[in-house]
Design a protein around this motif. Structure first.
Motif, PDB file in Angstrom:
ATOM      1  N   PRO A   1      10.495 -60.597 110.582  1.00 48.58           N
ATOM      2  CA  PRO A   1       9.210 -60.075 110.100  1.00 48.58           C
ATOM      3  C   PRO A   1       8.806 -60.623 108.735  1.00 48.58           C
ATOM      4  CG  PRO A   1      10.458 -58.324 111.123  1.00 48.58           C
ATOM      5  CD  PRO A   1      11.364 -59.516 111.075  1.00 48.58           C
ATOM      6  N   ASP A   2       9.735 -60.678 107.812  1.00 49.19           N
ATOM      7  CA  ASP A   2       9.404 -61.154 106.471  1.00 49.19           C
ATOM      8  C   ASP A   2       9.049 -62.633 106.474  1.00 49.19           C
ATOM      9  OD1 ASP A   2       9.296 -60.641 103.539  1.00 49.19           O
ATOM     10  OD2 ASP A   2      10.919 -62.118 103.495  1.00 49.19           O
ATOM     11  N   ARG A   3       9.754 -63.427 107.258  1.00 46.36           N
ATOM     12  CA  ARG A   3       9.468 -64.860 107.313  1.00 46.36           C
ATOM     13  C   ARG A   3       8.133 -65.133 108.003  1.00 46.36           C
ATOM     14  NH1 ARG A   3      15.588 -66.369 109.310  1.00 46.36           N
ATOM     15  NH2 ARG A   3      16.640 -66.028 107.290  1.00 46.36           N
ATOM     16  N   ILE A   4       7.820 -64.357 109.027  1.00 44.44           N
ATOM     17  CA  ILE A   4       6.523 -64.496 109.696  1.00 44.44           C
ATOM     18  C   ILE A   4       5.407 -64.117 108.739  1.00 44.44           C
ATOM     19  CG2 ILE A   4       5.067 -63.482 111.499  1.00 44.44           C
ATOM     20  CD1 ILE A   4       7.574 -63.383 113.274  1.00 44.44           C
ATOM     21  N   ARG A   5       5.597 -63.068 107.991  1.00 40.53           N
ATOM     22  CA  ARG A   5       4.602 -62.633 107.007  1.00 40.53           C
ATOM     23  C   ARG A   5       4.349 -63.734 105.977  1.00 40.53           C
ATOM     24  NH1 ARG A   5       3.028 -57.577 104.467  1.00 40.53           N
ATOM     25  NH2 ARG A   5       4.365 -56.394 105.900  1.00 40.53           N
ATOM     26  N   LYS A   6       5.413 -64.300 105.434  1.00 39.31           N
ATOM     27  CA  LYS A   6       5.272 -65.342 104.411  1.00 39.31           C
ATOM     28  C   LYS A   6       4.691 -66.620 104.989  1.00 39.31           C
ATOM     29  CE  LYS A   6       8.973 -63.563 101.444  1.00 39.31           C
ATOM     30  NZ  LYS A   6      10.344 -63.778 100.919  1.00 39.31           N
ATOM     31  N   SER A   7       5.027 -66.937 106.226  1.00 39.77           N
ATOM     32  CA  SER A   7       4.501 -68.152 106.840  1.00 39.77           C
ATOM     33  C   SER A   7       3.002 -68.033 107.066  1.00 39.77           C
ATOM     34  CB  SER A   7       5.214 -68.407 108.174  1.00 39.77           C
ATOM     35  OG  SER A   7       4.780 -69.614 108.748  1.00 39.77           O
ATOM     36  N   GLY A   8       2.529 -66.880 107.500  1.00 38.20           N
ATOM     37  CA  GLY A   8       1.102 -66.685 107.693  1.00 38.20           C
ATOM     38  C   GLY A   8       0.327 -66.822 106.406  1.00 38.20           C
ATOM     39  N   LYS A   9       0.855 -66.250 105.347  1.00 43.70           N
ATOM     40  CA  LYS A   9       0.200 -66.347 104.038  1.00 43.70           C
ATOM     41  C   LYS A   9       0.184 -67.790 103.548  1.00 43.70           C
ATOM     42  CE  LYS A   9       0.382 -64.396  99.353  1.00 43.70           C
ATOM     43  NZ  LYS A   9       1.097 -63.471  98.461  1.00 43.70           N
ATOM     44  N   ALA A  10       1.301 -68.493 103.719  1.00 45.75           N
ATOM     45  CA  ALA A  10       1.385 -69.885 103.276  1.00 45.75           C
ATOM     46  C   ALA A  10       0.445 -70.776 104.083  1.00 45.75           C
ATOM     47  CB  ALA A  10       2.825 -70.386 103.393  1.00 45.75           C
TER      48      ALA A  10
ATOM     49  N   ASP B   1     -11.381 -67.675  97.442  1.00 44.65           N
ATOM     50  CA  ASP B   1     -12.727 -67.969  97.927  1.00 44.65           C
ATOM     51  C   ASP B   1     -12.789 -67.960  99.462  1.00 44.65           C
ATOM     52  OD1 ASP B   1     -13.789 -68.184  95.402  1.00 44.65           O
ATOM     53  OD2 ASP B   1     -13.553 -70.369  95.292  1.00 44.65           O
ATOM     54  N   LEU B   2     -11.662 -68.266 100.098  1.00 45.45           N
ATOM     55  CA  LEU B   2     -11.621 -68.272 101.557  1.00 45.45           C
ATOM     56  C   LEU B   2     -11.507 -66.853 102.121  1.00 45.45           C
ATOM     57  CD1 LEU B   2     -11.629 -70.357 103.877  1.00 45.45           C
ATOM     58  CD2 LEU B   2      -9.118 -70.346 103.765  1.00 45.45           C
ATOM     59  N   GLN B   3     -10.912 -65.960 101.368  1.00 47.34           N
ATOM     60  CA  GLN B   3     -10.590 -64.617 101.853  1.00 47.34           C
ATOM     61  C   GLN B   3     -11.763 -63.869 102.475  1.00 47.34           C
ATOM     62  OE1 GLN B   3     -11.582 -61.607 100.135  1.00 47.34           O
ATOM     63  NE2 GLN B   3     -10.573 -60.279 101.645  1.00 47.34           N
ATOM     64  N   PRO B   4     -12.963 -63.851 101.890  1.00 45.10           N
ATOM     65  CA  PRO B   4     -14.062 -63.089 102.509  1.00 45.10           C
ATOM     66  C   PRO B   4     -14.494 -63.627 103.865  1.00 45.10           C
ATOM     67  CG  PRO B   4     -14.569 -63.657 100.218  1.00 45.10           C
ATOM     68  CD  PRO B   4     -13.375 -64.467 100.618  1.00 45.10           C
TER      69      PRO B   4
ATOM     70  N   VAL C   1      -2.499 -69.949 105.229  1.00 41.88           N
ATOM     71  CA  VAL C   1      -3.841 -69.766 104.670  1.00 41.88           C
ATOM     72  C   VAL C   1      -3.974 -70.548 103.360  1.00 41.88           C
ATOM     73  CG1 VAL C   1      -5.442 -68.080 103.682  1.00 41.88           C
ATOM     74  CG2 VAL C   1      -4.176 -67.540 105.777  1.00 41.88           C
ATOM     75  N   GLU C   2      -2.954 -70.520 102.537  1.00 41.02           N
ATOM     76  CA  GLU C   2      -2.985 -71.277 101.282  1.00 41.02           C
ATOM     77  C   GLU C   2      -3.118 -72.776 101.558  1.00 41.02           C
ATOM     78  OE1 GLU C   2       0.646 -70.014  99.513  1.00 41.02           O
ATOM     79  OE2 GLU C   2      -0.176 -68.111  98.770  1.00 41.02           O
ATOM     80  N   ALA C   3      -2.401 -73.255 102.584  1.00 41.75           N
ATOM     81  CA  ALA C   3      -2.481 -74.667 102.932  1.00 41.75           C
ATOM     82  C   ALA C   3      -3.861 -75.023 103.473  1.00 41.75           C
ATOM     83  CB  ALA C   3      -1.400 -75.017 103.961  1.00 41.75           C
ATOM     84  N   LEU C   4      -4.449 -74.131 104.251  1.00 46.58           N
ATOM     85  CA  LEU C   4      -5.795 -74.385 104.771  1.00 46.58           C
ATOM     86  C   LEU C   4      -6.814 -74.412 103.635  1.00 46.58           C
ATOM     87  CD1 LEU C   4      -7.814 -74.755 107.071  1.00 46.58           C
ATOM     88  CD2 LEU C   4      -7.955 -72.255 107.229  1.00 46.58           C
ATOM     89  N   ALA C   5      -6.700 -73.488 102.709  1.00 48.03           N
ATOM     90  CA  ALA C   5      -7.631 -73.463 101.581  1.00 48.03           C
ATOM     91  C   ALA C   5      -7.578 -74.788 100.826  1.00 48.03           C
ATOM     92  CB  ALA C   5      -7.299 -72.299 100.659  1.00 48.03           C
TER      93      ALA C   5
END
Length: 282
Positions: free
Chosen positions: A123-132, A147-150, A134-138
């Motif tokens: 669970p923790d690794r999946i959580r961190k991977s999803g966040k990372a 700025d991407l969040q909304p 989004v950062e890579a996409l931004a």
């Protein structure tokens, strides 16, 4: 050795054997990673998608960005972060996204060890991977995660609903569609293993808690679809999650749908719900 001691020993062995098995093989019971075949590359090219590479503690990870079919200048109005079930791959979403609104962009996220990703899922690794991801996409889009969040919304199926809600919690995403979600992994364990073995759960996904947190934010809006004939996750779980937040979550039971055919049977309705739930343009 006395008969009493032998019986006691037999009882202990009978009890400890499944315990040891569950502790040692639990990940294999929950996660079912698969690699990509050549057909997926053709799907990605057809969708004009691209790989988004990033790194976590689990090593190299790869997500996939699918731009809007309706070309516009600047950032996409809505980017749907998509998380599949425990036996699915991120690019499986491509069979459905081409039928949904052309103004949507998609970030299709695999879990560690799935597809082209290294590591092992928790669970923790999946959580961190999803966040990372989004950062890579931004970074790829020349903007910041803030700025991407909304513009972000979430789509998850089964295990992916848990992944989606964790990302929603971390990144303050307030819109999403959940397909066939469970309440908690421990309660799923009770269905599969019974009591008390369900409490040996080392992967404590808790959609009840994360949805409660996310639903308490201003402007939150989620839609849940769940098949009435779901043989893996009972429809009562999706209904329970929705009924706990009636002002925020809309529930749709999908007649005759099972766990793995809900997208095929309700794809059009899901697409319309995504259009209605998408965040307003910033």
């Amino acid at each position: 050795m006395s008969l009493r001691k032998r019986l006691l020993r037999l009882v202990m062995i009978s009890f400890l054997t499944p315990v040891i098995y569950l502790l040692g093989c639990q990940s294999k019971l929950i996660y079912h990673p698969n690699p990509y075949g050549t057909a997926y590359e053709r799907l990605l090219q057809h969708a004009k998608g691209e790989r988004i590479a990033y790194t976590t503690s689990q090593g190299k990870q790869t997500a996939f960005y699918i731009p809007p079919r309706t070309r516009t200048s600047g950032l996409p109005q809505t980017v749907w972060l998509c998380f599949g079930g425990n036996g699915a791959l991120a690019l499986d979403w491509l069979y459905f996204t081409e039928y949904w609104e052309g103004r949507f962009a998609y970030l299709l996220v695999d879990y560690p060890s799935y597809g082209d990703c290294e590591g092992a899922p928790t669970p923790d690794r999946i959580r961190k991977s999803g966040k990372a991801a989004v950062e890579a996409l931004a970074k790829r889009l020349g903007t910041t995660p803030q700025d991407l969040q909304p513009r972000l919304a979430l789509l998850g199926h089964s295990l992916g609903s848990a992944a989606a809600l964790m990302v929603a919690e971390d990144l303050d995403v307030r819109r999403g569609v959940l397909l066939s979600p469970f309440t908690t992994m421990t309660e799923m364990g009770r269905i599969v293993l019974g009591w008390p073995l369900c409490h040996l759960n080392m992967h404590p996904f808790d959609n009840r808690r994360t949805l409660r947190h996310v639903a308490g934010r201003d402007g939150a809006r989620f839609v849940i679809f769940h098949g009435t004939e779901d043989e893996v996750i009972p429809v009562r779980m999706g209904r329970e999650l929705a009924e706990a937040h009636p002002q925020v979550v809309t529930f749709h039971a999908v007649p005759e749908a099972h766990h793995n055919d809900i997208l095929s049977l309700a794809g059009d309705k899901i697409g319309r719900a995504m259009a209605e739930a998408a965040p307003a343009a910033p």
